[in-house]
Design a protein around this motif. Structure first.
Motif, PDB file in Angstrom:
ATOM      1  N   MET A  13       0.846  -1.200   0.000  1.00  0.00           N
ATOM      2  CA  MET A  13       0.000   0.000   0.000  1.00  0.00           C
ATOM      3  C   MET A  13       0.882   1.252   0.000  1.00  0.00           C
ATOM      4  O   MET A  13       1.836   1.352   0.768  1.00  0.00           O
ATOM      5  N   THR A  14       0.576   2.185  -0.870  1.00  0.00           N
ATOM      6  CA  THR A  14       1.354   3.415  -0.967  1.00  0.00           C
ATOM      7  C   THR A  14       1.127   4.281   0.256  1.00  0.00           C
ATOM      8  O   THR A  14      -0.006   4.495   0.681  1.00  0.00           O
ATOM      9  N   LYS A  15       2.233   4.791   0.836  1.00  0.00           N
ATOM     10  CA  LYS A  15       2.109   5.699   1.962  1.00  0.00           C
ATOM     11  C   LYS A  15       1.616   7.055   1.471  1.00  0.00           C
ATOM     12  O   LYS A  15       2.062   7.542   0.434  1.00  0.00           O
ATOM     13  N   GLN A  16       0.719   7.662   2.238  1.00  0.00           N
ATOM     14  CA  GLN A  16       0.091   8.902   1.794  1.00  0.00           C
ATOM     15  C   GLN A  16       0.747  10.153   2.386  1.00  0.00           C
ATOM     16  O   GLN A  16       0.829  11.178   1.721  1.00  0.00           O
TER      17      GLN A  16
END
Length: 221
Positions: free
Chosen positions: A1-4
């Motif tokens: 999951m891409t860090k925001q």
């Protein structure tokens, strides 16, 4: 999951921008990126999150050059002084961008004005920065605080508008601005917005009075 890395409400806003506004602005943004910015107007506004120049004037990217500080103040011309941020922005807007108009935009309920009238009052105590910045208005605020015939609310509203005239006077201490105004190449403006109603009041350049701009369906400026 891409860090925001950003708060959720900002990510939600950015997602809406990408989905709804960016498609319509994409060509404009590409042109601005390739050719640079050429806004005709500089707006000096308050940091207050409720008084947003781009929203008030329905401006697209590249249309207005905005500088925001506490209480929308302009310091006097002091190249060796301590108030360089707004002065640097003025220098860039006038000398590099060649703006034709400079607008000082004030608003109702300004916390900075409250600090100028009530130094030491919570939550805007003098502290390290706010008191020093608002001392730019000390000579003007003193005349209101000594007027026992005005209520606190009247002093506040009056100083919000007087501070706009004061900042316009400080603009004219900058040689580059004074010379351009004398040559008819730049025009200085003042306005005040009621954040509760959205009403905009423009300053008469001759008298200094503020008049409500009655612009609505079927009306013109």
């Amino acid at each position: 999951m891409t860090k925001q890395h950003l708060p959720d409400h900002l990510l939600t806003g950015y997602r809406t921008f990408v989905e709804k506004r960016l498609p319509g602005d994409r060509d404009r943004l590409r042109t601005l990126a390739d050719e640079g910015q050429h806004p005709p107007t500089m707006v000096i506004a308050c940091c207050d999150s409720r008084a947003v120049p781009e929203t008030i004037f329905n401006s697209a990217p590249g249309e207005i050059f905005v500088v925001r500080n506490v209480a929308n103040l302009v310091p006097p011309y002091e190249p060796d002084g301590e108030y360089h941020s707004t002065s640097a922005a003025l220098e860039f807007a006038v000398q590099a961008l060649k703006v034709e108009h400079i607008l000082i935009l004030g608003h109702s309920g300004c916390g900075g004005i409250h600090a100028a009238l009530s130094p030491g009052a919570d939550p805007l105590s003098p502290g390290d920065f706010i008191g020093k910045w608002m001392s730019l208005l000390d000579p003007v605020a003193a005349s209101f605080n000594s007027n026992d015939h005005m209520t606190s609310r009247e002093r506040h509203a009056a100083l919000e508008r007087t501070a706009i005239r004061h900042s316009i006077g400080n603009l004219r201490t900058f040689p580059m601005i004074r010379d351009l105004e004398d040559a008819g190449k730049i025009t200085l403006h003042g306005a005040w917005v009621d954040i509760g109603t959205g009403d905009l009041w423009g300053m008469d350049p001759e008298s200094g009075d503020f008049d409500r701009l009655a612009i609505g369906p079927g009306e013109s400026a």
